[in-house]
Design a protein around this motif. Structure first.
Motif, PDB file in Angstrom:
ATOM      1  N   LEU A 245      35.914  12.347  27.229  1.00 25.01           N
ATOM      2  CA  LEU A 245      34.730  12.345  25.752  1.00 25.01           C
ATOM      3  C   LEU A 245      35.537  10.817  25.285  1.00 25.01           C
ATOM      4  O   LEU A 245      34.781   9.739  24.714  1.00 25.01           O
ATOM      5  CB  LEU A 245      35.942  13.149  24.760  1.00 25.01           C
ATOM      6  N   LYS A 246      36.588  10.181  25.324  1.00 29.53           N
ATOM      7  CA  LYS A 246      37.306   8.870  24.854  1.00 29.53           C
ATOM      8  C   LYS A 246      36.484   7.791  26.222  1.00 29.53           C
ATOM      9  O   LYS A 246      35.732   7.139  25.505  1.00 29.53           O
ATOM     10  CB  LYS A 246      38.620   8.196  25.287  1.00 29.53           C
ATOM     11  N   ASP A 247      36.148   7.845  27.019  1.00 31.56           N
ATOM     12  CA  ASP A 247      35.506   7.313  28.188  1.00 31.56           C
ATOM     13  C   ASP A 247      34.211   7.225  27.263  1.00 31.56           C
ATOM     14  O   ASP A 247      33.119   6.536  27.667  1.00 31.56           O
ATOM     15  CB  ASP A 247      36.109   7.477  29.831  1.00 31.56           C
ATOM     16  N   ALA A 248      33.760   8.846  27.486  1.00 33.24           N
ATOM     17  CA  ALA A 248      32.262   8.504  27.389  1.00 33.24           C
ATOM     18  C   ALA A 248      31.595   7.638  25.898  1.00 33.24           C
ATOM     19  O   ALA A 248      30.834   7.140  25.949  1.00 33.24           O
ATOM     20  CB  ALA A 248      31.732  10.111  26.997  1.00 33.24           C
ATOM     21  N   THR A 249      32.362   7.633  25.050  1.00 29.37           N
ATOM     22  CA  THR A 249      32.286   7.938  23.437  1.00 29.37           C
ATOM     23  C   THR A 249      32.319   5.761  24.036  1.00 29.37           C
ATOM     24  O   THR A 249      31.836   4.933  23.323  1.00 29.37           O
ATOM     25  CB  THR A 249      33.457   7.961  22.910  1.00 29.37           C
ATOM     26  N   ALA A 250      33.414   5.490  24.360  1.00 29.08           N
ATOM     27  CA  ALA A 250      33.217   3.727  24.995  1.00 29.08           C
ATOM     28  C   ALA A 250      31.789   3.043  25.816  1.00 29.08           C
ATOM     29  O   ALA A 250      31.646   1.914  25.102  1.00 29.08           O
ATOM     30  CB  ALA A 250      34.937   3.253  25.215  1.00 29.08           C
ATOM     31  N   GLU A 251      31.934   3.836  26.529  1.00 29.49           N
ATOM     32  CA  GLU A 251      30.545   3.508  27.215  1.00 29.49           C
ATOM     33  C   GLU A 251      29.296   3.880  26.669  1.00 29.49           C
ATOM     34  O   GLU A 251      28.261   2.327  25.971  1.00 29.49           O
ATOM     35  CB  GLU A 251      29.598   4.109  28.202  1.00 29.49           C
ATOM     36  N   VAL A 252      29.218   4.659  25.564  1.00 30.28           N
ATOM     37  CA  VAL A 252      27.749   4.717  24.933  1.00 30.28           C
ATOM     38  C   VAL A 252      28.304   3.301  23.711  1.00 30.28           C
ATOM     39  O   VAL A 252      26.889   3.156  22.788  1.00 30.28           O
ATOM     40  CB  VAL A 252      27.699   6.667  24.395  1.00 30.28           C
ATOM     41  N   SER A 253      29.037   3.835  23.202  1.00 25.85           N
ATOM     42  CA  SER A 253      29.714   2.613  22.478  1.00 25.85           C
ATOM     43  C   SER A 253      28.753   1.370  23.064  1.00 25.85           C
ATOM     44  O   SER A 253      28.155   0.342  21.889  1.00 25.85           O
ATOM     45  CB  SER A 253      30.592   2.717  21.433  1.00 25.85           C
ATOM     46  N   ALA A 254      29.316   0.939  23.623  1.00 31.61           N
ATOM     47  CA  ALA A 254      28.790  -0.483  24.174  1.00 31.61           C
ATOM     48  C   ALA A 254      27.375  -0.063  24.138  1.00 31.61           C
ATOM     49  O   ALA A 254      26.566  -1.695  24.263  1.00 31.61           O
ATOM     50  CB  ALA A 254      29.576  -0.960  25.452  1.00 31.61           C
ATOM     51  N   LEU A 255      26.710   0.844  24.522  1.00 29.44           N
ATOM     52  CA  LEU A 255      25.187   0.489  24.722  1.00 29.44           C
ATOM     53  C   LEU A 255      24.336   0.581  23.534  1.00 29.44           C
ATOM     54  O   LEU A 255      23.355   0.167  23.729  1.00 29.44           O
ATOM     55  CB  LEU A 255      25.320   1.444  25.583  1.00 29.44           C
ATOM     56  N   THR A 256      24.564   1.224  22.631  1.00 27.21           N
ATOM     57  CA  THR A 256      24.111   1.249  21.283  1.00 27.21           C
ATOM     58  C   THR A 256      24.340   0.577  20.776  1.00 27.21           C
ATOM     59  O   THR A 256      23.916   0.796  19.438  1.00 27.21           O
ATOM     60  CB  THR A 256      24.224   3.556  21.043  1.00 27.21           C
ATOM     61  N   GLY A 257      26.178   0.389  20.205  1.00 26.35           N
ATOM     62  CA  GLY A 257      26.009  -0.188  18.973  1.00 26.35           C
ATOM     63  C   GLY A 257      27.070   0.497  18.551  1.00 26.35           C
ATOM     64  O   GLY A 257      27.219  -0.168  17.070  1.00 26.35           O
ATOM     65  N   HIS A 258      26.621   1.759  18.525  1.00 25.61           N
ATOM     66  CA  HIS A 258      27.262   2.312  17.198  1.00 25.61           C
ATOM     67  C   HIS A 258      29.086   2.463  17.588  1.00 25.61           C
ATOM     68  O   HIS A 258      29.777   2.265  18.633  1.00 25.61           O
ATOM     69  CB  HIS A 258      25.955   4.300  17.605  1.00 25.61           C
TER      70      HIS A 258
END
Length: 272
Positions: A245-258
């Motif tokens: 979960l931690k890695d997934a949120t970091a990846e999506v944050s980098a892609l979306t800016g959220h």
């Protein structure tokens, strides 16, 4: 060793002096199309007539082991018809087998349609992805594009002139009609052309008929294009495939800016 050599993508004046020297001295060349290599030798005025071995998509798996063993004791020059071997061209299987066997692999850099198209596109070049050819079938093509709809990096594709209009229409449908696109045609050749516009504008242009070799450069999604609930959905999809979960949120944050923290909390609430 194995020597991957970049060849001109159009203008033969782009042949480097290192390439000419390698062709002049080569004893054995593994070529995507031996006829194309023979023409290249003739046009460049190279008198050397090395042994030519065909290495293409249909025989690379069978040939790789034999060529790797040959390269233990001899230099093997590897050419594709244009550009750098292994990039949407034969060679990857050979290189992978060579690395596994401990055989040295090096390269003579040369022209690249990917980098050239990106450079002249007028779209951001600081981060990009190369996606190769889109699928031929419409359903599969739309599925691939749908998966890339939130990609924030500039994307580079290859496409055939016969499928360009259909592919750009699918880009407009999946990415939005206003997504910026550049179509680079016949790069470095006499009739080089770069068309820039929105996905819908270029789909209409391509419908009139386009010829030549095509590279398509597409603007990445803006952060605002990805709604927060959709970003949370991306996080959950990654976790279902085994990503922490931690890695997934970091990846999506980098892609979306959220915010990664907000994504983490929202995804955690859904999971619980």
């Amino acid at each position: 060793m194995i020597i991957l050599a970049g060849t001109p993508i159009g203008n033969l004046s782009d042949a480097s002096s290192r390439l000419v020297q390698a062709l002049t001295n080569a004893e054995t060349i593994a070529a995507e199309d031996t006829r194309t290599t023979q023409k290249l030798l003739a046009v460049l005025g190279i008198a050397n007539r090395p042994k030519l071995v065909a290495l293409h998509d249909h025989n690379e798996k069978a040939k790789a082991g034999e060529l790797v063993e040959f390269a233990r004791d001899h230099d093997l020059l590897v050419l594709s018809d244009a550009g750098m071997p292994t990039v949407s061209d034969p060679g990857y299987g050979l290189v992978a087998a060579a690395v596994e066997a401990g055989v040295t692999v090096t390269a003579i850099p040369g022209p690249s349609a990917v980098i050239t198209a990106l450079a002249v596109s007028g779209l951001p070049t600081d981060r990009f992805s190369f996606e190769g050819f889109l699928p031929r079938k419409g359903g599969e093509r739309r599925s691939v594009l749908r998966a890339l709809a939130h990609e924030r990096r500039t994307m580079v594709f290859f496409e055939s002139p016969q499928r360009l209009a259909a592919s750009l229409s699918d880009v407009a449908a999946e990415f939005g009609a206003g997504r910026r696109v550049a179509v680079a045609r016949e790069l470095t050749k006499l009739h080089e052309e770069v068309r820039r516009g929105t996905a819908s504008e270029l789909a209409a242009w391509a419908a009139e008929g386009v010829r030549g070799e095509i590279a398509v450069v597409i603007e990445g999604a803006a952060a605002a294009d990805v709604a927060f609930p959709d970003a949370v959905g991306q996080v959950l999809e990654l976790t279902r495939s085994g990503t922490r979960l931690k890695d997934a949120t970091a990846e999506v944050s980098a892609l979306t800016g959220h915010s990664a923290r907000e994504l983490y909390q929202a995804a955690l609430a859904v999971k619980n």
